[in-house]
Design a protein around this motif. Sequence first.
Motif, PDB file in Angstrom:
ATOM      1  N   PRO A  14      -0.032  14.535   1.027  1.00  0.00           N
ATOM      2  CA  PRO A  14      -0.167  13.145   1.450  1.00  0.00           C
ATOM      3  C   PRO A  14       1.006  12.696   2.316  1.00  0.00           C
ATOM      4  CG  PRO A  14      -0.549  13.347  -0.906  1.00  0.00           C
ATOM      5  CD  PRO A  14      -0.055  14.672  -0.436  1.00  0.00           C
ATOM      6  N   GLY A  15       0.735  11.781   3.255  1.00  0.00           N
ATOM      7  CA  GLY A  15       1.804  11.210   4.068  1.00  0.00           C
ATOM      8  C   GLY A  15       1.533  11.268   5.558  1.00  0.00           C
ATOM      9  N   ASP A  16       0.708  12.204   5.997  1.00  0.00           N
ATOM     10  CA  ASP A  16       0.354  12.273   7.414  1.00  0.00           C
ATOM     11  C   ASP A  16      -1.097  11.812   7.573  1.00  0.00           C
ATOM     12  OD1 ASP A  16       0.371  13.003  10.207  1.00  0.00           O
ATOM     13  OD2 ASP A  16       2.026  14.378   9.709  1.00  0.00           O
ATOM     14  N   ASP A  17      -1.655  11.964   8.768  1.00  0.00           N
ATOM     15  CA  ASP A  17      -3.034  11.510   8.983  1.00  0.00           C
ATOM     16  C   ASP A  17      -4.039  12.394   8.254  1.00  0.00           C
ATOM     17  OD1 ASP A  17      -2.391   9.316  10.630  1.00  0.00           O
ATOM     18  OD2 ASP A  17      -1.876  10.730  12.207  1.00  0.00           O
TER      19      ASP A  17
ATOM     20  N   LEU B 233      -8.687  11.422  -3.114  1.00  0.00           N
ATOM     21  CA  LEU B 233      -8.996  10.281  -3.962  1.00  0.00           C
ATOM     22  C   LEU B 233      -9.138   9.036  -3.095  1.00  0.00           C
ATOM     23  CD1 LEU B 233      -8.957  10.091  -7.056  1.00  0.00           C
ATOM     24  CD2 LEU B 233      -6.547   9.441  -6.899  1.00  0.00           C
TER      25      LEU B 233
ATOM     26  N   PHE C 267       1.112   8.046  -6.526  1.00  0.00           N
ATOM     27  CA  PHE C 267       0.280   9.201  -6.205  1.00  0.00           C
ATOM     28  C   PHE C 267       1.063  10.349  -5.560  1.00  0.00           C
ATOM     29  CE2 PHE C 267      -2.598   5.646  -6.720  1.00  0.00           C
ATOM     30  CZ  PHE C 267      -3.432   6.182  -7.695  1.00  0.00           C
TER      31      PHE C 267
ATOM     32  N   ILE D 144       1.298   4.077  -2.973  1.00  0.00           N
ATOM     33  CA  ILE D 144       0.960   5.502  -2.849  1.00  0.00           C
ATOM     34  C   ILE D 144       2.180   6.357  -3.214  1.00  0.00           C
ATOM     35  CG2 ILE D 144       0.301   7.312  -1.213  1.00  0.00           C
ATOM     36  CD1 ILE D 144      -1.214   5.045   0.339  1.00  0.00           C
TER      37      ILE D 144
ATOM     38  N   GLU E 143       0.804  -1.225   0.000  1.00  0.00           N
ATOM     39  CA  GLU E 143       0.000   0.000   0.000  1.00  0.00           C
ATOM     40  C   GLU E 143       0.840   1.280   0.000  1.00  0.00           C
ATOM     41  OE1 GLU E 143      -2.669   0.284   3.316  1.00  0.00           O
ATOM     42  OE2 GLU E 143      -3.042   2.406   2.942  1.00  0.00           O
ATOM     43  N   PHE E 144       1.797   1.364   0.902  1.00  0.00           N
ATOM     44  CA  PHE E 144       2.536   2.621   1.026  1.00  0.00           C
ATOM     45  C   PHE E 144       3.477   2.829  -0.160  1.00  0.00           C
ATOM     46  CE2 PHE E 144       1.259   1.413   5.307  1.00  0.00           C
ATOM     47  CZ  PHE E 144       0.410   2.478   5.556  1.00  0.00           C
TER      48      PHE E 144
ATOM     49  N   LEU F  13      -9.527   5.018  -3.516  1.00  0.00           N
ATOM     50  CA  LEU F  13      -9.471   3.955  -4.513  1.00  0.00           C
ATOM     51  C   LEU F  13      -9.649   2.609  -3.845  1.00  0.00           C
ATOM     52  CD1 LEU F  13      -6.281   5.091  -6.497  1.00  0.00           C
ATOM     53  CD2 LEU F  13      -8.681   5.652  -6.972  1.00  0.00           C
TER      54      LEU F  13
ATOM     55  N   GLY G 216      -4.442  14.092  -0.856  1.00  0.00           N
ATOM     56  CA  GLY G 216      -4.565  12.924   0.009  1.00  0.00           C
ATOM     57  C   GLY G 216      -5.541  11.928  -0.562  1.00  0.00           C
ATOM     58  N   GLY G 217      -5.765  10.858   0.202  1.00  0.00           N
ATOM     59  CA  GLY G 217      -6.687   9.839  -0.278  1.00  0.00           C
ATOM     60  C   GLY G 217      -6.708   8.632   0.615  1.00  0.00           C
ATOM     61  N   ASP G 218      -7.232   7.561   0.076  1.00  0.00           N
ATOM     62  CA  ASP G 218      -7.300   6.299   0.793  1.00  0.00           C
ATOM     63  C   ASP G 218      -7.219   5.203  -0.256  1.00  0.00           C
ATOM     64  OD1 ASP G 218      -7.496   4.863   3.146  1.00  0.00           O
ATOM     65  OD2 ASP G 218      -9.641   4.545   2.889  1.00  0.00           O
ATOM     66  N   THR G 219      -6.425   4.177   0.002  1.00  0.00           N
ATOM     67  CA  THR G 219      -6.224   3.122  -0.985  1.00  0.00           C
ATOM     68  C   THR G 219      -6.438   1.775  -0.308  1.00  0.00           C
ATOM     69  OG1 THR G 219      -4.558   4.564  -1.981  1.00  0.00           O
ATOM     70  CG2 THR G 219      -4.630   2.295  -2.747  1.00  0.00           C
TER      71      THR G 219
ATOM     72  N   LEU H 228      -3.751  17.382  -5.804  1.00  0.00           N
ATOM     73  CA  LEU H 228      -4.055  16.128  -5.103  1.00  0.00           C
ATOM     74  C   LEU H 228      -3.410  16.223  -3.732  1.00  0.00           C
ATOM     75  CD1 LEU H 228      -5.231  13.218  -5.158  1.00  0.00           C
ATOM     76  CD2 LEU H 228      -2.965  12.461  -5.915  1.00  0.00           C
TER      77      LEU H 228
HETATM   78  P1  ADP Z   1      -4.672   6.594   7.432  1.00  0.00           P
HETATM   79  O1  ADP Z   1      -4.521   5.155   7.809  1.00  0.00           O
HETATM   80  O2  ADP Z   1      -4.239   7.561   8.486  1.00  0.00           O
HETATM   81  O3  ADP Z   1      -6.014   6.882   6.836  1.00  0.00           O
HETATM   82  P2  ADP Z   1      -3.429   5.931   5.009  1.00  0.00           P
HETATM   83  O4  ADP Z   1      -2.485   4.850   5.367  1.00  0.00           O
HETATM   84  O5  ADP Z   1      -4.761   5.540   4.454  1.00  0.00           O
HETATM   85  O6  ADP Z   1      -3.603   6.853   6.266  1.00  0.00           O
HETATM   86  O7  ADP Z   1      -2.737   6.908   3.960  1.00  0.00           O
HETATM   87  C1  ADP Z   1      -1.453   7.418   4.186  1.00  0.00           C
HETATM   88  C2  ADP Z   1      -1.331   8.749   3.502  1.00  0.00           C
HETATM   89  O8  ADP Z   1      -1.392   8.550   2.102  1.00  0.00           O
HETATM   90  C3  ADP Z   1      -2.431   9.718   3.866  1.00  0.00           C
HETATM   91  O9  ADP Z   1      -1.849  11.016   3.984  1.00  0.00           O
HETATM   92  C4  ADP Z   1      -3.364   9.688   2.697  1.00  0.00           C
HETATM   93  O10 ADP Z   1      -4.011  10.914   2.482  1.00  0.00           O
HETATM   94  C5  ADP Z   1      -2.430   9.348   1.533  1.00  0.00           C
HETATM   95  N1  ADP Z   1      -3.080   8.569   0.457  1.00  0.00           N
HETATM   96  C6  ADP Z   1      -3.602   7.321   0.528  1.00  0.00           C
HETATM   97  N2  ADP Z   1      -4.072   6.927  -0.676  1.00  0.00           N
HETATM   98  C7  ADP Z   1      -3.825   7.946  -1.543  1.00  0.00           C
HETATM   99  C8  ADP Z   1      -4.077   8.168  -2.922  1.00  0.00           C
HETATM  100  N3  ADP Z   1      -4.669   7.254  -3.703  1.00  0.00           N
HETATM  101  N4  ADP Z   1      -3.714   9.359  -3.443  1.00  0.00           N
HETATM  102  C9  ADP Z   1      -3.129  10.302  -2.677  1.00  0.00           C
HETATM  103  N5  ADP Z   1      -2.841  10.151  -1.392  1.00  0.00           N
HETATM  104  C10 ADP Z   1      -3.180   8.994  -0.803  1.00  0.00           C
END
Ligand code: ADP
Length: 323
Positions: free
Chosen positions: A29-32, A90, A13, A9, A5-6, A92, A122-125, A120
């Motif tokens: 992106p990268g923090d909470d 975003l 991304f 990203i 996952e990381f 995904l 932040g997001g969740d994957t 862009l």
């Molecule tokens: P958390 O568990 O705190 O929700 P994540 O592990 O989901 O954090 O995501 C780590 C970081 O990566 C966060 O800052 C999040 O916004 C970013 N992120 C996750 N998926 C994407 C994506 N598809 N595009 C851009 N940023 C992303």
Amino acid sequence: MSLGEFELIRAYFARVAEASSDASVILGPGDDCALLQPPAGQQLAVSIDSLVEGTHFLPGTPADKLASRLFGSALSDLAAMGAAPGWLTLALSLPASDADWLEAFSRKLAELCLQYRIALVGGDTTRGPLTLSAQVHGFVEPGLALCRSGAKPGDLICVSGTLGDSRGGLEGLLQQAETDPHQAWLCQRFYAPQPRIHLGQQLCGLASSCIDISDGLLADLGHILTASGGLGAQIQVDQLPLSVALQTRYGEVQARQWALSGGEDFELCFTLPADKRASLPEGSCVIGQVTTEPQVELFLCGQPYVSPSRGYDHFQSDNQESQ
Ligand code: ADP
Ligand code: MG
């Protein structure tokens, strides 16, 4: 999702975020959370859109086309409020971490973020059935946002661009006939809708109401009329803007039908006080007028015209879209 996952990203991304970032992004992106600085004195316009495989797109749709459709539909909501693009997040859900898919998707996304000046942030994957969600954040002067609720009897009903093309594009995909040049153009309209950001901003302080056409003209105009206190409309069907490609490929009758009820054109439908007609922005046209009677009447060259369908509702049990 998986261990990757990381890395995923970071590899795909983070560079989109970096390329599209500006001074308003204090922390990307990268923090909470992302940390963002809105422009002083502006209101924030926020909207989210999702694409679900099998519901909004056919399985096997190329990743770059999904990126442009997701982006176009999400930014179209900012356009419809007259907001300037600011930030994008975003979410995904992906069945696998497919490098080719991610490369194509993130490359197109980066291109569009730069073109429309949206960062862009932040997001969740996660792993799961293919579902793509984009949340957009835009800025608008207090009191100037284009709402659905401001139409008045006598206002002109206007639309941008041409209508029905996206529905024609979908038809070609279903019939697997994309090689025809007109059909290829229509498919492009389906896959890469152009959010009318500039038009939306031009309409601030000019239009009395606005909506983007996602469910079909009649359905979306209906939302304006309902939100504006239960008004009606007279529509001149012969004034509907139709592309050469749609008319050539499907004929005028089918083209008109799709212009009325085919969804996902992401053009703007707006109302304009009649005394502002001279200020109608280029690329838009008048197709009718708002009335007091709460019904929509269609006319074709002065004669009543009967439309078989009123658009697409995801939760209607017997969906009979267009035709
Ligand atoms: P958390 O568990 O705190 O929700 P994540 O592990 O989901 O954090 O995501 C780590 C970081 O990566 C966060 O800052 C999040 O916004 C970013 N992120 C996750 N998926 C994407 C994506 N598809 N595009 C851009 N940023 C992303
Ligand atoms: Mg998360």
